[in-house]
Design a protein around this motif. Structure first.
Motif, PDB file in Angstrom:
ATOM      1  N   LEU A   6       5.128  -5.787 -10.454  1.00 42.54           N
ATOM      2  CA  LEU A   6       5.165  -4.999  -9.220  1.00 42.54           C
ATOM      3  C   LEU A   6       6.506  -4.297  -9.039  1.00 42.54           C
ATOM      4  O   LEU A   6       6.879  -3.981  -7.919  1.00 42.54           O
ATOM      5  N   LEU A  56      -2.308   1.270 -10.014  1.00 38.78           N
ATOM      6  CA  LEU A  56      -3.445   1.020  -9.121  1.00 38.78           C
ATOM      7  C   LEU A  56      -3.174  -0.178  -8.213  1.00 38.78           C
ATOM      8  O   LEU A  56      -3.512  -0.162  -7.031  1.00 38.78           O
ATOM      9  N   ILE A  57      -2.547  -1.217  -8.770  1.00 39.19           N
ATOM     10  CA  ILE A  57      -2.259  -2.415  -7.980  1.00 39.19           C
ATOM     11  C   ILE A  57      -1.367  -2.096  -6.790  1.00 39.19           C
ATOM     12  O   ILE A  57      -1.495  -2.681  -5.716  1.00 39.19           O
ATOM     13  N   LEU A  62      -1.133  -2.559  -1.912  1.00 41.97           N
ATOM     14  CA  LEU A  62       0.034  -3.338  -1.504  1.00 41.97           C
ATOM     15  C   LEU A  62       1.021  -2.489  -0.709  1.00 41.97           C
ATOM     16  O   LEU A  62       1.551  -2.933   0.320  1.00 41.97           O
ATOM     17  N   PHE A  95       7.375   2.114  -1.833  1.00 40.69           N
ATOM     18  CA  PHE A  95       7.531   1.861  -0.401  1.00 40.69           C
ATOM     19  C   PHE A  95       8.636   2.733   0.188  1.00 40.69           C
ATOM     20  O   PHE A  95       8.456   3.383   1.221  1.00 40.69           O
ATOM     21  N   LEU A 154       6.774  -1.246  -6.803  1.00 39.13           N
ATOM     22  CA  LEU A 154       6.377  -1.343  -5.388  1.00 39.13           C
ATOM     23  C   LEU A 154       7.500  -0.971  -4.405  1.00 39.13           C
ATOM     24  O   LEU A 154       7.275  -0.168  -3.490  1.00 39.13           O
ATOM     25  N   PRO A 155       8.722  -1.516  -4.559  1.00 39.91           N
ATOM     26  CA  PRO A 155       9.779  -1.146  -3.604  1.00 39.91           C
ATOM     27  C   PRO A 155      10.109   0.344  -3.654  1.00 39.91           C
ATOM     28  O   PRO A 155      10.475   0.927  -2.630  1.00 39.91           O
ATOM     29  N   ALA A 212      -0.394  -1.924   2.714  1.00 35.79           N
ATOM     30  CA  ALA A 212      -0.248  -3.118   3.554  1.00 35.79           C
ATOM     31  C   ALA A 212       1.183  -3.232   4.086  1.00 35.79           C
ATOM     32  O   ALA A 212       1.408  -3.543   5.262  1.00 35.79           O
ATOM     33  N   LEU A 213       2.159  -2.919   3.225  1.00 34.66           N
ATOM     34  CA  LEU A 213       3.560  -2.998   3.648  1.00 34.66           C
ATOM     35  C   LEU A 213       3.866  -1.963   4.730  1.00 34.66           C
ATOM     36  O   LEU A 213       4.544  -2.267   5.717  1.00 34.66           O
ATOM     37  N   ALA A 273       2.504  -3.124   7.978  1.00 30.90           N
ATOM     38  CA  ALA A 273       3.292  -4.232   8.518  1.00 30.90           C
ATOM     39  C   ALA A 273       4.585  -3.719   9.145  1.00 30.90           C
ATOM     40  O   ALA A 273       4.979  -4.158  10.222  1.00 30.90           O
ATOM     41  N   PHE A 274       5.248  -2.759   8.482  1.00 25.76           N
ATOM     42  CA  PHE A 274       6.497  -2.238   9.022  1.00 25.76           C
ATOM     43  C   PHE A 274       6.249  -1.451  10.306  1.00 25.76           C
ATOM     44  O   PHE A 274       7.078  -1.442  11.209  1.00 25.76           O
ATOM     45  N   LEU A 301      10.894  -8.532  -8.375  1.00 27.99           N
ATOM     46  CA  LEU A 301       9.448  -8.467  -8.628  1.00 27.99           C
ATOM     47  C   LEU A 301       9.158  -8.315 -10.120  1.00 27.99           C
ATOM     48  O   LEU A 301       8.113  -8.748 -10.605  1.00 27.99           O
TER      49      LEU A 301
END
Lengths: 267, 190
Positions: B50, B166-167, B171, B57, B53-54, B174-175, B178-179, B34
């Motif tokens: 991003l 903030l982004i 996200l 998450f 992000l991981p 949403a992840l 989904a999981f 990413l």
């Protein structure tokens, strides 16, 4: 996605004394050399230390242009550092541009500090230029190995690094495949302001993460099927061994560094 | 992705099982991937991507411990791929420490969008602190005496860190949703 995906990192493949040098020795020498740079308080010594850059490049058989490329992301800061010193150091007036006055001391300081910055970046890049990320991981595991006594997961961290480096190309091509597939369905990843673009990434991110976690699960299963059970007693294919040449480099390197640091008190 | 498929057999002394090692490794690879796709480049250097992000998450999905570990590992990997080294202390602050602190997000349980936002901002703020002090050290080593390194470091690091953090909030939410759907239950925590 650009060309960087093909050649990950800075590594320049060649057969040289620096490439075959033990990565642990390289890391330690680099750290010592970079620390030594901060002890230099004299422009002439700094310039002399700078002469080591072409010497190292020749020994490493890395083209000069490739070495200089390491400075590119830093160019703006280098120039800024130089001019801030030139114009904001008090001293004898040299020239004036509008309200800004350049001083002789400023010119000296500008050269000194931008050279210091450039040399730190260049010297540290010799490690990544001549060492693959996987070798670097092995070196980090070996150097931090004694910390295992304090129950720090050194082996696990190194293995995670290896897994990550191994899967970056795989996941990158997977991301590209998903992007193409979503584009074929009309997805748009390139237009709009920053938050709109981030939102457009959702149809890429969800399949990417789900398949990545599925991959992790399969990997764990495969590792256990092959009998992997933690760091204790694990054997390796490539064992890091200190050779005579490594010792010579270490002693020679430390001698040069001691000289650089020593000048501060000798002059 | 069913629970306990792998990793439960590991009975070594280490408290990190095989599945955790694999998940952290893969998450770090995701972060590096990413990072290669910058969303936005700032004029003075620094870019919004991003790559956190991981780690966010993982923090909400598996808890702070693995996420902090993933952050530290990503710090090393990021350095091996794209090194920026100007001072020994900066090296530690900008790489393993900065990304390790992102994992602190996991101390907030992701039960709602608000909680996810709070956790994410906590992680982002913690990472900002590391970059902030690294910036101060940088300017103190290279800028002339008398210039304030504090303000410049805050502005420079604040600009891209604010956007990057903030982004990640919508996200990562949403992840997680989904999981949840894929597993048919709430995210598991060790």
């Amino acid at each position: 996605m650009n060309g960087r995906s093909l050649a990950l990192g800075q590594y320049y493949p060649a057969r040289s004394a620096l490439h075959t040098l033990d990565p642990r020795v390289k890391l330690l020498l680099m750290l010592a050399l970079v620390t030594a740079i901060f002890f230099i308080n004299n422009l002439a010594v700094m310039v002399a230390a700078g002469l080591l850059v072409p010497v190292l490049a020749t020994v490493a058989k890395v083209p000069y242009s490739w070495v200089i490329r390491g400075l590119r992301p830093l160019l703006f800061i280098l120039i800024l550092t130089f001019f801030i010193h030139v114009f904001f150091t008090p001293g004898a007036r040299l020239a004036a541009i509008g309200p800004l006055t350049a001083t002789r001391a400023g010119l000296r300081n500008g050269a000194f500090y931008s050279l210091r910055l450039g040399l730190v970046v260049l010297f540290s890049s010799f490690v990544t230029l001549t060492t693959t990320p996987v070798q670097l991981t092995d070196a980090i595991e070996s150097i931090f190995g004694p910390l295992k006594k304090f129950r720090l997961p050194v082996h696990e961290v190194a293995l995670m690094m290896t897994i990550a480096l191994r899967f970056i190309p795989t996941l990158l091509s997977e991301a590209e495949t998903i992007m193409q597939a979503q584009k074929a369905r009309g997805a748009d990843f390139e237009s709009g302001h920053i938050f709109k673009r981030a939102k457009s990434f959702v149809p890429l991110l969800i399949p990417l993460f789900i398949s990545a976690f599925r991959r992790a699960d399969e990997l764990a299963l495969a590792m256990e099927a092959r009998g992997y059970a933690g760091g204790e007693g694990r054997t390796r294919l490539h064992v890091l061994k200190v050779r005579a040449a490594d010792v010579v480099w270490l002693i020679g390197g430390l001698a040069v560094i001691a000289l650089v640091v020593g000048v501060r008190w000798a002059v | 992705m069913k629970e306990g498929d792998a990793g439960t057999m590991a009975s070594g002394k280490s408290s990190i099982d095989v599945r955790a090692i694999a998940e952290v490794g893969i998450c770090v690879a995701l972060a590096a991937v990413l990072n290669l796709v910058p969303l936005f480049k700032l004029p003075q250097g620094g870019s919004v991507s991003l790559d956190m992000l991981p780690i966010f998450f993982l923090a909400f999905y598996r808890g702070p411990r693995l996420a902090i570990l993933a952050g530290v590992v990503y710090g090393f990997v990021d350095y091996a791929i794209d090194p920026f080294f100007v001072h020994p202390a900066q090296l530690i602050l900008d790489y393993p420490l900065a990304f390790g602190l992102v994992g602190l997000a996991g101390f907030v349980r992701p039960t709602s969008l608000i909680k996810v936002a709070v956790g994410t901002i906590l992680g982002g703020l913690a990472r900002f602190t590391a970059h902030f002090f690294s910036g101060v050290i940088f300017f103190a080593s290279y800028a002339p005496k008398g210039q304030s390194p504090w303000l410049y470091s805050a502005v420079y690091n604040g600009s891209y860190m604010l956007a990057s953090t903030l982004i990640c909030i919508p996200l990562v939410y949403a992840l997680l949703q989904a999981f949840k759907q894929v597993e048919g239950g709430s995210p598991s925590r060790p």
